[in-house]
Design an enzyme around this catalytic site. Structure first.
Site, PDB file in Angstrom:
ATOM      1  N   LYS A  12       7.449  -3.998   5.814  1.00 40.66           N
ATOM      2  CA  LYS A  12       7.264  -2.753   5.208  1.00 40.66           C
ATOM      3  C   LYS A  12       8.256  -1.937   5.407  1.00 40.66           C
ATOM      4  CE  LYS A  12       2.518  -3.776   4.223  1.00 40.66           C
ATOM      5  NZ  LYS A  12       1.176  -3.389   4.484  1.00 40.66           N
ATOM      6  N   TYR A  52       1.005  -6.231  -5.602  1.00 43.88           N
ATOM      7  CA  TYR A  52      -0.507  -5.752  -5.094  1.00 43.88           C
ATOM      8  C   TYR A  52      -1.671  -5.691  -6.039  1.00 43.88           C
ATOM      9  CZ  TYR A  52       1.435  -4.850  -0.418  1.00 43.88           C
ATOM     10  OH  TYR A  52       1.845  -4.794   0.987  1.00 43.88           O
ATOM     11  N   ASN A 115       0.940  -0.323   8.106  1.00 47.39           N
ATOM     12  CA  ASN A 115       0.566  -1.529   9.036  1.00 47.39           C
ATOM     13  C   ASN A 115       1.788  -2.637   9.066  1.00 47.39           C
ATOM     14  OD1 ASN A 115       0.024  -2.829   6.594  1.00 47.39           O
ATOM     15  ND2 ASN A 115      -1.936  -3.530   7.093  1.00 47.39           N
ATOM     16  N   HIS A 118       3.691  -7.334   5.426  1.00 45.66           N
ATOM     17  CA  HIS A 118       2.680  -8.158   4.700  1.00 45.66           C
ATOM     18  C   HIS A 118       2.822  -9.801   4.948  1.00 45.66           C
ATOM     19  CE1 HIS A 118       1.202 -10.036   0.942  1.00 45.66           C
ATOM     20  NE2 HIS A 118       2.205 -10.722   1.002  1.00 45.66           N
ATOM     21  N   GLU A 129       3.916 -15.175  -4.883  1.00 47.33           N
ATOM     22  CA  GLU A 129       4.600 -14.032  -4.281  1.00 47.33           C
ATOM     23  C   GLU A 129       6.024 -14.622  -4.155  1.00 47.33           C
ATOM     24  OE1 GLU A 129       0.862 -12.237  -1.608  1.00 47.33           O
ATOM     25  OE2 GLU A 129       2.222 -13.097  -0.742  1.00 47.33           O
TER      26      GLU A 129
HETATM   27  P1  DAT Z   1      -3.269  -7.574   4.254  1.00 48.31           P
HETATM   28  O1  DAT Z   1      -1.835  -7.008   4.251  1.00 48.31           O
HETATM   29  O2  DAT Z   1      -3.743  -7.708   5.649  1.00 48.31           O
HETATM   30  O3  DAT Z   1      -3.242  -8.879   3.602  1.00 48.31           O
HETATM   31  P2  DAT Z   1      -4.582  -6.362   1.919  1.00 48.31           P
HETATM   32  O4  DAT Z   1      -4.094  -7.321   1.008  1.00 48.31           O
HETATM   33  O5  DAT Z   1      -6.193  -6.332   1.868  1.00 48.31           O
HETATM   34  O6  DAT Z   1      -4.473  -6.672   3.434  1.00 48.31           O
HETATM   35  O7  DAT Z   1      -4.003  -4.957   1.740  1.00 48.31           O
HETATM   36  C1  DAT Z   1      -2.772  -4.651   1.303  1.00 48.31           C
HETATM   37  C2  DAT Z   1      -2.319  -3.587   2.255  1.00 48.31           C
HETATM   38  O8  DAT Z   1      -2.865  -2.357   1.516  1.00 48.31           O
HETATM   39  C3  DAT Z   1      -2.570  -3.532   3.677  1.00 48.31           C
HETATM   40  O9  DAT Z   1      -1.519  -4.210   4.208  1.00 48.31           O
HETATM   41  C4  DAT Z   1      -2.439  -1.940   3.908  1.00 48.31           C
HETATM   42  C5  DAT Z   1      -3.070  -1.477   2.581  1.00 48.31           C
HETATM   43  N1  DAT Z   1      -4.583  -1.132   2.831  1.00 48.31           N
HETATM   44  C6  DAT Z   1      -5.573  -2.150   2.895  1.00 48.31           C
HETATM   45  N2  DAT Z   1      -6.711  -1.621   3.043  1.00 48.31           N
HETATM   46  C7  DAT Z   1      -6.388  -0.361   3.275  1.00 48.31           C
HETATM   47  C8  DAT Z   1      -7.323   0.782   3.351  1.00 48.31           C
HETATM   48  N3  DAT Z   1      -8.405   0.704   3.498  1.00 48.31           N
HETATM   49  N4  DAT Z   1      -6.733   2.178   3.429  1.00 48.31           N
HETATM   50  C9  DAT Z   1      -5.298   2.066   3.112  1.00 48.31           C
HETATM   51  N5  DAT Z   1      -4.488   0.958   3.054  1.00 48.31           N
HETATM   52  C10 DAT Z   1      -5.080  -0.051   3.031  1.00 48.31           C
HETATM   53 MG    MG Z   2      -3.002  -9.306   1.428  1.00 49.65          MG
END
Ligand code: DAT
Ligand code: MG
Length: 389
Positions: A12, A52, A115, A118, A129
């Site tokens: 990111k 997303y 975080n 991805h 993707e």
């Molecule tokens: P991952 O990246 O572990 O696959 P995800 O697909 O559920 O997780 O979510 C994508 C991204 O969205 C994640 O890397 C960070 C953001 N995200 C997820 N949950 C969140 C939350 N509760 N608050 C803010 N950002 C969040």
């Molecule tokens: Mg994800």
């Protein structure tokens, strides 16, 4: 267990800013994964929203898109056994607080909304993707470390579906050997340059939406013919399935030559099984596969090619304007890796001129051309039941 499983990893904007690209590359490389794509890229909002899409209803969605759009991301494709699952392990849990120390998120961040990285969460989402972020296709090169990383790594040239650097050129196949004359696709082959016929009569056995979508969007396609009765060609189905993984921007479609839908469908129940007599460790057919009622589509291709039969092993590359750019006939003893198909696919995708084998030599008698040979030869494999491998 596939050694060519791929995952899409994205560093990111903040990860790029904080120098994590090298750290992540080093982890994948030292573990033994092969890099198939790597680029710094400033995505559009639209692309991020597509990536997303499954989170569109979440409260944090607008913030996530805004943050991801705030600077360049680094896009990567890593290939190897369990790439998806191992990739997720290396990156850590979604919430940094739940991520083990030693993982990227566990070591280098605090807040879920920042975080750093991805990673695809499943093989299917990884393929989607990769197609989204690398529409230009992936890098193909053979990994000389494979036999140090895997106990059962195939030697690059013996992989069957290609994989090593191609040696293909005029009259020469990907394995560097002269192509037997009956398998050479001459530049004046009738079907080259013809428009692909309608596919609307196909009865899809799997992944029909994917194929229909590609046809309607004018995606580059590979069409190949197969048959439950043509056991010698089961390997071709596996090789096409593997090619599809290496060329995610191209839509593959397999059309059955079976007379009965039930026969065609039966072959797909064999996915994952070993077929020692066919030299197949684990049968793969991970692309759209269709039954061809009354062989209507087959008949249209046959008329276009002006041949007496289009049989299993007949493969084509079709461009975005539905023009047939390439065809090759593979058999139970002449494989994709022996021919020019993957090199043509590479050249085509990368906008290079295709290999041209020149016109069919004049002195030849009015011999049957390669695709007829396939059709006849394959009947020899037909035994009606197909359960004895
Ligand atoms: P991952 O990246 O572990 O696959 P995800 O697909 O559920 O997780 O979510 C994508 C991204 O969205 C994640 O890397 C960070 C953001 N995200 C997820 N949950 C969140 C939350 N509760 N608050 C803010 N950002 C969040
Ligand atoms: Mg994800």
């Amino acid at each position: 267990m596939s050694l060519t499983e791929q995952t899409y990893i994205m560093v990111k904007p903040d990860g790029v800013q904080r120098g994590l690209v090298g750290n992540i590359v080093k982890r994948f490389e030292t573990k033994g994964y092969v890099c198939r794509g790597l680029k710094l890229f400033s995505p559009t909002k639209d692309l991020l929203e597509k990536h997303y899409a499954d989170l569109a209803s979440k409260k944090f969605f607008p913030g996530l898109i805004e943050y991801m759009n705030s600077g360049p991301v680094c896009c990567m494709v890593w290939e190897g056994m369990n790439a998806v699952k191992e990739g997720r392990k290396m990156l850590g849990a979604t919430k940094p607080a739940d991520s083990a120390l030693g993982t990227i998120r566990g070591d280098f961040c605090i807040d879920v909304g920042r975080n750093l990285c991805h990673g695809s969460d499943a093989v299917e989402s990884a393929q989607a993707e990769i197609a989204l972020w690398f529409p230009e296709g992936l890098q193909k090169w053979s990994d000389h470390s494979a036999t140090w990383v895997y106990e059962d790594a195939p030697a690059p040239a013996a992989a069957g579906g290609g994989g090593g650097a191609s040696k293909a050129g005029p009259g020469v196949g990907g394995n560097g050997k002269d192509i037997p004359e009956k398998y050479i696709t001459y530049s004046d082959t009738t079907i080259l340059g013809a428009k692909m016929p309608e596919l609307n009569t196909l009865d899809y056995l799997q992944k029909g939406d994917e194929a229909k979508d590609a046809v309607s969007k004018g995606k580059t396609m590979v069409i190949f013919f197969w048959g439950k009765y043509a056991k010698g060609d089961y390997k071709l189905v596996v090789h096409m399935s593997q090619l599809a993984k290496r060329w995610p921007a191209v839509q593959f479609l397999g059309i059955s030559c079976d007379a009965e839908r039930g026969d065609a469908a039966k072959l797909l129940t064999k996915v994952g099984s070993s077929m020692p007599e066919q030299g197949i460790e684990s049968f793969e057919a991970d692309v759209p596969m269709a039954f061809d009622p009354e062989k209507k589509a087959n008949g249209r291709f046959k008329r276009l090619a002006m041949v007496t039969s289009v049989g299993p092993g007949y493969c084509m590359i079709i461009d975005g304007t539905s023009t047939i750019k390439w065809q090759e006939q593979f058999t139970s003893s002449y494989f994709v890796a022996d021919g020019q198909f993957e090199e043509q696919l590479r050249r085509f995708t990368e906008g290079e001129d295709l290999i041209a084998n020149g016109p069919r030599p004049e002195d030849e008698e009015d011999e049957e051309i390669a695709c007829d040979v396939g059709g006849d030869e394959f009947d020899a494999f037909a035994d009606g039941d197909g359960d004895d491998y």
